[in-house]
Design a protein around this motif. Structure first.
Motif, PDB file in Angstrom:
ATOM      1  N   LEU A 157       0.764  -1.187   0.125  1.00  0.00           N
ATOM      2  CA  LEU A 157       0.032   0.069   0.131  1.00  0.00           C
ATOM      3  C   LEU A 157       0.788   1.407   0.044  1.00  0.00           C
ATOM      4  CD1 LEU A 157      -2.816   1.315   0.130  1.00  0.00           C
ATOM      5  CD2 LEU A 157      -2.690   1.098   2.544  1.00  0.00           C
ATOM      6  N   LEU A 158       2.057   1.270   0.607  1.00  0.00           N
ATOM      7  CA  LEU A 158       2.797   2.496   0.812  1.00  0.00           C
ATOM      8  C   LEU A 158       3.558   2.732  -0.685  1.00  0.00           C
ATOM      9  CD1 LEU A 158       4.466   2.121   4.359  1.00  0.00           C
ATOM     10  CD2 LEU A 158       2.895   3.802   3.596  1.00  0.00           C
ATOM     11  N   GLN A 159       3.762   1.511  -1.372  1.00  0.00           N
ATOM     12  CA  GLN A 159       4.278   1.721  -2.534  1.00  0.00           C
ATOM     13  C   GLN A 159       3.377   2.368  -3.661  1.00  0.00           C
ATOM     14  OE1 GLN A 159       6.656  -1.525  -4.467  1.00  0.00           O
ATOM     15  NE2 GLN A 159       6.540  -2.814  -2.692  1.00  0.00           N
ATOM     16  N   VAL A 160       2.089   2.022  -3.564  1.00  0.00           N
ATOM     17  CA  VAL A 160       1.031   2.616  -4.389  1.00  0.00           C
ATOM     18  C   VAL A 160       1.006   4.079  -3.896  1.00  0.00           C
ATOM     19  CG1 VAL A 160      -1.355   2.613  -5.051  1.00  0.00           C
ATOM     20  CG2 VAL A 160      -0.164   0.597  -4.617  1.00  0.00           C
ATOM     21  N   ARG A 161       0.993   4.357  -2.665  1.00  0.00           N
ATOM     22  CA  ARG A 161       0.720   5.737  -2.039  1.00  0.00           C
ATOM     23  C   ARG A 161       2.141   6.472  -2.720  1.00  0.00           C
ATOM     24  NH1 ARG A 161      -2.288   9.892  -1.526  1.00  0.00           N
ATOM     25  NH2 ARG A 161      -1.447  11.301   0.028  1.00  0.00           N
ATOM     26  N   CYS A 162       3.258   5.887  -2.563  1.00  0.00           N
ATOM     27  CA  CYS A 162       4.286   6.694  -3.134  1.00  0.00           C
ATOM     28  C   CYS A 162       4.192   6.992  -4.758  1.00  0.00           C
ATOM     29  CB  CYS A 162       5.560   6.031  -2.923  1.00  0.00           C
ATOM     30  SG  CYS A 162       5.995   6.011  -1.117  1.00  0.00           S
ATOM     31  N   ALA A 163       3.742   6.052  -5.445  1.00  0.00           N
ATOM     32  CA  ALA A 163       3.631   6.214  -6.754  1.00  0.00           C
ATOM     33  C   ALA A 163       2.623   7.336  -7.050  1.00  0.00           C
ATOM     34  CB  ALA A 163       3.377   4.652  -7.406  1.00  0.00           C
ATOM     35  N   VAL A 164       1.478   7.251  -6.199  1.00  0.00           N
ATOM     36  CA  VAL A 164       0.727   8.579  -6.693  1.00  0.00           C
ATOM     37  C   VAL A 164       1.204   9.678  -6.357  1.00  0.00           C
ATOM     38  CG1 VAL A 164      -1.498   9.429  -5.653  1.00  0.00           C
ATOM     39  CG2 VAL A 164      -1.201   6.897  -5.871  1.00  0.00           C
ATOM     40  N   LEU A 165       2.020   9.920  -5.259  1.00  0.00           N
ATOM     41  CA  LEU A 165       2.507  11.088  -5.016  1.00  0.00           C
ATOM     42  C   LEU A 165       3.745  11.626  -6.173  1.00  0.00           C
ATOM     43  CD1 LEU A 165       2.951  10.959  -1.146  1.00  0.00           C
ATOM     44  CD2 LEU A 165       1.216  12.155  -2.233  1.00  0.00           C
ATOM     45  N   ASN A 166       4.276  10.593  -6.637  1.00  0.00           N
ATOM     46  CA  ASN A 166       5.424  10.861  -7.365  1.00  0.00           C
ATOM     47  C   ASN A 166       4.850  11.085  -9.092  1.00  0.00           C
ATOM     48  OD1 ASN A 166       7.299  10.982  -5.685  1.00  0.00           O
ATOM     49  ND2 ASN A 166       7.827   8.797  -5.835  1.00  0.00           N
ATOM     50  N   GLY A 167       3.446  10.681  -9.257  1.00  0.00           N
ATOM     51  CA  GLY A 167       2.874  10.637 -10.512  1.00  0.00           C
ATOM     52  C   GLY A 167       3.523   9.794 -11.347  1.00  0.00           C
ATOM     53  N   GLU A 168       3.825   8.443 -10.749  1.00  0.00           N
ATOM     54  CA  GLU A 168       4.177   7.257 -11.433  1.00  0.00           C
ATOM     55  C   GLU A 168       3.159   6.102 -11.464  1.00  0.00           C
ATOM     56  OE1 GLU A 168       7.588   6.423  -9.555  1.00  0.00           O
ATOM     57  OE2 GLU A 168       8.870   8.271 -10.216  1.00  0.00           O
ATOM     58  N   LEU A 169       2.006   6.176 -10.999  1.00  0.00           N
ATOM     59  CA  LEU A 169       1.275   5.309 -10.872  1.00  0.00           C
ATOM     60  C   LEU A 169       0.734   4.705 -12.042  1.00  0.00           C
ATOM     61  CD1 LEU A 169      -0.531   3.474  -8.746  1.00  0.00           C
ATOM     62  CD2 LEU A 169      -2.327   4.800  -9.075  1.00  0.00           C
ATOM     63  N   LEU A 170       0.124   5.540 -13.031  1.00  0.00           N
ATOM     64  CA  LEU A 170      -0.219   5.069 -14.403  1.00  0.00           C
ATOM     65  C   LEU A 170       0.925   4.474 -15.183  1.00  0.00           C
ATOM     66  CD1 LEU A 170      -2.351   5.027 -16.795  1.00  0.00           C
ATOM     67  CD2 LEU A 170      -1.700   7.161 -17.199  1.00  0.00           C
ATOM     68  N   GLU A 171       2.074   5.085 -15.113  1.00  0.00           N
ATOM     69  CA  GLU A 171       3.224   4.566 -15.609  1.00  0.00           C
ATOM     70  C   GLU A 171       3.719   3.046 -15.143  1.00  0.00           C
ATOM     71  OE1 GLU A 171       8.180   5.406 -16.120  1.00  0.00           O
ATOM     72  OE2 GLU A 171       6.598   6.843 -15.420  1.00  0.00           O
ATOM     73  N   ARG A 172       3.482   2.808 -13.889  1.00  0.00           N
ATOM     74  CA  ARG A 172       3.816   1.493 -13.463  1.00  0.00           C
ATOM     75  C   ARG A 172       2.787   0.361 -13.953  1.00  0.00           C
ATOM     76  NH1 ARG A 172       6.315   2.028  -7.299  1.00  0.00           N
ATOM     77  NH2 ARG A 172       7.944   3.627  -7.726  1.00  0.00           N
ATOM     78  N   PHE A 173       1.428   0.865 -13.826  1.00  0.00           N
ATOM     79  CA  PHE A 173       0.390   0.042 -14.343  1.00  0.00           C
ATOM     80  C   PHE A 173       0.584  -0.196 -15.909  1.00  0.00           C
ATOM     81  CE2 PHE A 173      -2.264   0.906 -10.477  1.00  0.00           C
ATOM     82  CZ  PHE A 173      -2.454  -0.413  -9.933  1.00  0.00           C
TER      83      PHE A 173
END
Length: 206
Positions: free
Chosen positions: A167-183
């Motif tokens: 969950l913390l990895q997801v949260r960090c990805a959201v804050l860094n704007g990387e969530l879409l790229e990772r998915f």
């Protein structure tokens, strides 16, 4: 931001860009608070010829101010002077030996901590005025309040260590704007498809 942990300092060698570690003022302020609490139990008194009755407290405030402005030489001088005043206070008030000894111990711990992380000390006052981050207190508070509570037993909803980590990895990805790229690494079509209405479907108001 760093709390001075050796593992984090070694991370610098693996980073692809030039990085400067800044000593987190949250951890500095916690050590200052321990000293303040111990000094607060010592009654005001004159400890040096011509000195003020509040000399001990004034010197501690000078020390805190020098550290806040990143003036390490003045900070070291204040540490030495404060240790001298604490020694004199112990001679005058032997009944407060424990509190005075603890204050000196916390002061030496702070001085050692600052010397070890000297390169990470900045002018916190100027950095704050410039809008730069000087502390991770908000993150620390969230971890203590939310993560600690969710991992505690006896809660209605309890996280596992693995679940909290993910969950913390997801949260960090959201804050860094990387969530879409990772998915998109796993699902390339995510974010590219557009959902359209069926060709024969008409809105009710038309």
């Amino acid at each position: 931001m760093t709390d001075g942990a050796e593992s984090l300092l070694r991370l610098r060698a693996f980073l692809p860009v030039s990085t400067r570690f800044v000593l987190d003022y949250f951890h500095v302020s916690m050590k200052l608070r321990h000293i303040d609490q111990c000094i607060g139990t010592i009654p005001p008194m004159v400890l040096s010829p011509g000195g003020s009755v509040f000399e001990l407290y004034d010197r501690f405030n000078y020390l805190r101010g020098y550290l806040w402005s990143g003036r390490l030489q003045k900070f070291e001088e204040s540490v030495d002077r404060l240790l001298e005043l604490l020694d004199r206070a112990e001679e005058v008030l032997p009944d407060l030996h424990r509190s005075i000894h603890m204050a000196a111990g916390h002061l030496c711990d702070l001085a050692s901590y600052i010397r070890k992380n000297e390169s990470g000390v900045v002018n916190y006052s100027r950095w704050r005025q410039e809008g730069r981050r000087i502390s991770t207190s908000a993150v620390e508070g969230t971890v203590n309040r939310l993560i600690g509570r969710r991992l505690g037993k006896g809660q209605h909803m309890c996280w596992t260590k693995r679940g909290a980590h993910l969950l913390l990895q997801v949260r960090c990805a959201v804050l860094n704007g990387e969530l879409l790229e990772r998915f998109q690494r796993w699902f390339p079509d995510i974010g590219t498809r557009q959902i359209g209405l069926p060709w024969n479907w008409l809105p009710h108001h038309s």
